[in-house]
Design an enzyme around this catalytic site. Sequence first.
Site, PDB file in Angstrom:
ATOM      1  N   ARG A  25       0.834  -0.721   0.239  1.00  0.00           N
ATOM      2  CA  ARG A  25       0.253  -0.113  -0.510  1.00  0.00           C
ATOM      3  C   ARG A  25       0.712   1.394   0.056  1.00  0.00           C
ATOM      4  O   ARG A  25       0.498   2.218   0.317  1.00  0.00           O
ATOM      5  CB  ARG A  25      -1.035   0.130   1.675  1.00  0.00           C
ATOM      6  CG  ARG A  25      -1.924  -1.009   1.601  1.00  0.00           C
ATOM      7  CD  ARG A  25      -2.931  -0.785   2.273  1.00  0.00           C
ATOM      8  NE  ARG A  25      -4.508  -2.024   2.157  1.00  0.00           N
ATOM      9  CZ  ARG A  25      -4.503  -2.299   2.984  1.00  0.00           C
ATOM     10  NH1 ARG A  25      -4.444  -1.371   4.503  1.00  0.00           N
ATOM     11  NH2 ARG A  25      -5.068  -2.874   3.464  1.00  0.00           N
ATOM     12  N   ARG A  29      -2.653   5.995   1.138  1.00  0.00           N
ATOM     13  CA  ARG A  29      -3.563   8.030   1.791  1.00  0.00           C
ATOM     14  C   ARG A  29      -2.019   8.544   2.710  1.00  0.00           C
ATOM     15  O   ARG A  29      -2.651   9.808   3.139  1.00  0.00           O
ATOM     16  CB  ARG A  29      -4.241   7.684   2.492  1.00  0.00           C
ATOM     17  CG  ARG A  29      -5.650   6.749   1.953  1.00  0.00           C
ATOM     18  CD  ARG A  29      -6.576   6.103   3.107  1.00  0.00           C
ATOM     19  NE  ARG A  29      -6.108   5.309   3.623  1.00  0.00           N
ATOM     20  CZ  ARG A  29      -6.841   4.040   4.688  1.00  0.00           C
ATOM     21  NH1 ARG A  29      -8.368   4.705   4.794  1.00  0.00           N
ATOM     22  NH2 ARG A  29      -6.848   3.193   4.856  1.00  0.00           N
ATOM     23  N   ARG A  38      -7.072  11.371  -4.465  1.00  0.00           N
ATOM     24  CA  ARG A  38      -8.426  11.310  -4.092  1.00  0.00           C
ATOM     25  C   ARG A  38      -9.663  12.156  -3.542  1.00  0.00           C
ATOM     26  O   ARG A  38     -10.400  11.579  -3.193  1.00  0.00           O
ATOM     27  CB  ARG A  38      -7.959  10.663  -2.346  1.00  0.00           C
ATOM     28  CG  ARG A  38      -8.970  10.082  -1.906  1.00  0.00           C
ATOM     29  CD  ARG A  38      -8.864   9.687  -0.440  1.00  0.00           C
ATOM     30  NE  ARG A  38      -8.761  11.485   0.399  1.00  0.00           N
ATOM     31  CZ  ARG A  38      -8.290  11.260   1.516  1.00  0.00           C
ATOM     32  NH1 ARG A  38      -8.401  10.205   2.490  1.00  0.00           N
ATOM     33  NH2 ARG A  38      -7.814  12.753   2.079  1.00  0.00           N
ATOM     34  N   ASP A  74      -6.815  -2.078  -7.708  1.00  0.00           N
ATOM     35  CA  ASP A  74      -7.507  -2.867  -6.063  1.00  0.00           C
ATOM     36  C   ASP A  74      -8.234  -4.444  -7.059  1.00  0.00           C
ATOM     37  O   ASP A  74      -7.656  -4.373  -7.885  1.00  0.00           O
ATOM     38  CB  ASP A  74      -8.971  -1.997  -6.082  1.00  0.00           C
ATOM     39  CG  ASP A  74     -10.121  -2.857  -4.524  1.00  0.00           C
ATOM     40  OD1 ASP A  74      -8.731  -2.142  -3.453  1.00  0.00           O
ATOM     41  OD2 ASP A  74     -10.430  -3.301  -4.441  1.00  0.00           O
ATOM     42  N   TYR A 151     -15.045 -11.262   0.410  1.00  0.00           N
ATOM     43  CA  TYR A 151     -15.930  -9.570  -0.058  1.00  0.00           C
ATOM     44  C   TYR A 151     -17.301 -10.202  -0.010  1.00  0.00           C
ATOM     45  O   TYR A 151     -18.288  -9.283  -0.512  1.00  0.00           O
ATOM     46  CB  TYR A 151     -15.279  -8.952  -0.577  1.00  0.00           C
ATOM     47  CG  TYR A 151     -13.522  -8.382  -0.173  1.00  0.00           C
ATOM     48  CD1 TYR A 151     -14.091  -7.267   0.979  1.00  0.00           C
ATOM     49  CD2 TYR A 151     -12.526  -8.463  -0.291  1.00  0.00           C
ATOM     50  CE1 TYR A 151     -13.543  -7.182   1.591  1.00  0.00           C
ATOM     51  CE2 TYR A 151     -11.545  -8.356   0.647  1.00  0.00           C
ATOM     52  CZ  TYR A 151     -11.755  -7.347   1.578  1.00  0.00           C
ATOM     53  OH  TYR A 151     -10.318  -6.860   2.373  1.00  0.00           O
TER      54      TYR A 151
END
Length: 339
Positions: A25, A29, A38, A74, A151
């Site tokens: 990652r 962020r 973003r 993703d 998921y």
Amino acid sequence: MLQNDLLLRVLDGEVTERPPVWMMRQAGRYLPEFRALRDKYDFFTRCQTPELAAEITVQPVDIVGVDAAILFSDILVVPQAMNIPFEMKKGVGPWLEKPVRTANDVAQVIVPNIEERLGYVMEAIKLTKEMLNNRVPLIGFAGSPWTILCYTVEGSGSRDYTTAKEFCFTQPELAHQLLQKITDTTILYLKEKVKAGVDAVQLFDSWGGVLSADDYRNFSWQYLNQIVEALAPLTRVIVFAKGCWFGLPEMAASKAAALGVDWTCAPEIARELTGHKKVLQGNFDPSRLLAPRAEIKKKVKEMITAFGKEHYIANLGHGILPNVPVENAIAFVEAVKSF
């Protein structure tokens, strides 16, 4: 010719002057530059716009100085291409309005034409390679079939994935049908990524650790290994299965070039479980990057010493946290480079 091929040499089994370093990652962020994009574009727009995905991929190479880039994307782009319409819901994360739980639901899931459904990922790879200009290798990735099933059946993230486990334990035939469709799609997808130019691929099994050892072998590893077997002749494959230390001996016997280790498994134990013959990657606790920089550097040296500098890739034990100061991420990378 790559200017920095350290990662690839380690994955090929060579002894190198120091371990390569990158962070799961790393395009994320914690970077102000990422947050600026973003705030302008929603999550899947960033994934599906090659120019944005390429820009985000290259950010940590420019800012943090890592030895490899990993394509910004993703794991859920794969089920999206399979007629499973995931969205990213604010404050919730991955969200599927109608989870896959019946025979009819599984029948609606397709193995898609990769070029038609996921061509934007290949364009992002080509653009990223241009922007990297042979500075460092580019890693492509996919989720494990088990993690994607989690998921898909839950419809969102979960603490323990009991609905997914119930699906597997009460409808095993359906579960295996779904897992095989995800596996077949993932193999096709990663083969296209290799053709487009990635230098290695990583498989993320984020939720393998919620299964027992036997169930892991049955519902996760056999499908992961199909992907490893299909891709290993074409590229270097890294397998990261969080919480799955119990599977390391079997994984070590596979054709995977390297195995990722999370922070709950000590380096010495990981070496022992893999017979001291496999390239290992990890296992710095991401929360440790919130410590003072001098402490980060000290802990990095301890980690490398414990793993041994050979046949080793320095990385985190899971993804970097969004509240990590950029300077601390840089300190982590520099500590590895100066080992």
